[in-house]
Design an enzyme around this catalytic site. Sequence first.
Site, PDB file in Angstrom:
ATOM      1  N   GLU A  38      -2.087  -9.232   3.639  1.00  0.00           N
ATOM      2  CA  GLU A  38      -1.962  -9.691   5.033  1.00  0.00           C
ATOM      3  C   GLU A  38      -3.313 -10.036   5.657  1.00  0.00           C
ATOM      4  OE1 GLU A  38      -1.398  -6.602   3.943  1.00  0.00           O
ATOM      5  OE2 GLU A  38      -1.896  -5.070   5.430  1.00  0.00           O
TER       6      GLU A  38
ATOM      7  N   HIS B 186      -3.876  -5.337   0.299  1.00  0.00           N
ATOM      8  CA  HIS B 186      -3.401  -5.835   1.605  1.00  0.00           C
ATOM      9  C   HIS B 186      -3.526  -7.355   1.707  1.00  0.00           C
ATOM     10  CE1 HIS B 186      -2.801  -1.926   3.540  1.00  0.00           C
ATOM     11  NE2 HIS B 186      -3.766  -1.529   2.722  1.00  0.00           N
TER      12      HIS B 186
ATOM     13  N   CYS C  69       0.834  -1.199   0.000  1.00  0.00           N
ATOM     14  CA  CYS C  69       0.000   0.000   0.000  1.00  0.00           C
ATOM     15  C   CYS C  69       0.874   1.257   0.000  1.00  0.00           C
ATOM     16  CB  CYS C  69      -0.997  -0.042   1.149  1.00  0.00           C
ATOM     17  SG  CYS C  69      -2.456   0.952   0.798  1.00  0.00           S
TER      18      CYS C  69
END
Length: 554
Positions: A508, A506, A381
């Site tokens: 994650e 993202h 990001c």
Amino acid sequence: MGKKYIFISGGVCSSLGKGIATASLGSLLEARGIKIAIIKIDPYINVTAGSMNPFQHGEVYVTDDGAETDLDLGNYARFTVAPLDRRNSITTGQIYLDVIEGERQGRYLGETVQIIPHITDCIIDHIREVGGAEVEMVLVEIGGTVGDIESFPFIEATRQMIQENPKQVLSIHLTLVPQIANAEIKTKPTQHSVKELREIGVQPDILICRVPHILPLELRKKIALFTNVSVEDVISDPDVQETIYEVPLIFHQQHLDSIVLNKFGLPIPAINISNWEKIVHIQQSSTREVVIAIVGKYIDHSDSYKSVEESLGHGALASKAHLKLIRIESNKLEGSHNCAEVFQDCTAIILPGGFGARGVEGMINTVQYAREHNIPFFGICMGMQIMATEFARNVLGLKNANSIEVEKDCKYPTTTLVAERKELPLKGDMRLGREAITVDRDTLLYEIYQTREIEERHRHRYEIVLEYVPQFAQKGMIVSARSKGEHLVEALEWKGHPWGIGIQFHPEFLSSPQLPHPLFRSFIAQALHIQDTQSRTLPHSLSTKPDAVSASLA
Ligand code: GLN
């Protein structure tokens, strides 16, 4: 038969790991084949976690439907397969907003609107709304500590739900049993905390005690006697050495899952926890270590990058290695270039997301160092946006190029506001949630995903300006993915570099120990390859088809 509800409240102090305990119990119930849902209640007045400072509250976890929620939802996602969307995160702010809007629309005509019953009814409605017909049990974690003014309406709602249907609702209370200087273990804070809970009318069915080591029977008996809980229902939640993914196994050894089922009067189906056993075994037996530097502005607060750090751990797990993280505050890298010294002990660098201008110059220096020294680099990001700024400045020679988030009237802006694209379905001025992405062939990204069509979650306000993209490509930094149909830059990568990828999304939020995300697996695999061979040139075999734990951790 109706859904069963398990409320998990906390006592004595915050940060005892209630989220991990809740997620661990959830994972055990799932391992017995039970369909669960998990809700996090946050007693603050913010409507979402989106505007809260990561220093105070840690990371903001984003769901597929674009809700900005508490980081505990990330714990639920890593331990369980329970679906999560905006309804799984309830805040005081949402409840009051709902009641007050309802009052304005005439929902309570003639009534005096009060905490009991209107706020508590609204809480109960929100809780009951979660989970489809297939869900058998709903775990509800109540944030904060019993006795806080803020959490009172939620505990009161628990009391009402128990009163209404005692056989369908359980209360678990998680407290601290501290060890003091002379090594004595103290049960008094737990006694007081349960007393506080009982004063509001809730008798806990099960106690989970945070302790340095498993509690001896004598102490469990003492706690049981003073709290009116059966001794076998006093469970220890000890500090774990190697990995938090050991907690489900520790709870199972103490029969927590069957205790819960017994209390509901349910049969006890067979359990399969071999995945957790496998993960813990790898962590305990592995002798390899991979050293990764994480650079960020909120680095002092380790929870600020919770999902990123966990995902790096999943990547390491997939390579049967331990993760050693070196956390570096980005503003320490500003001014004079001391990168060589700061990064001397690490093999790869990750630059996760962030907001605002502080620390950005240090991030730019980090990216330049990784690019020029062939160090595997992963920008997420804001990390990708910094890649664009660094390349514009140091390769295209556009002096002082910057993101307009950092310098509004910059002469060479590398980003622009996504809100300027009128066609995008934004939430406020942000692009939030899961969106489709198209990956270009002949890229590292394609080699990693092995597919052109992917979906990932987003949370950003700025996007890369398209103006410099052809010059970037000419000089060796290509766009390797774009948003489907909209052509927003979703990924950048350095050609001829051992592993240099920046992504706007993202990953994650989509990684778990059972199914490590392919980007994290590949990043760590490449770092280990470099560590092992001392060669920075050859990209290691980068294809990492995302398969289940059985294959990935075999
Ligand atoms: N601040 C940047 C943006 O809004 C990056 C956001 C992030 O890293 N999550 O686009």
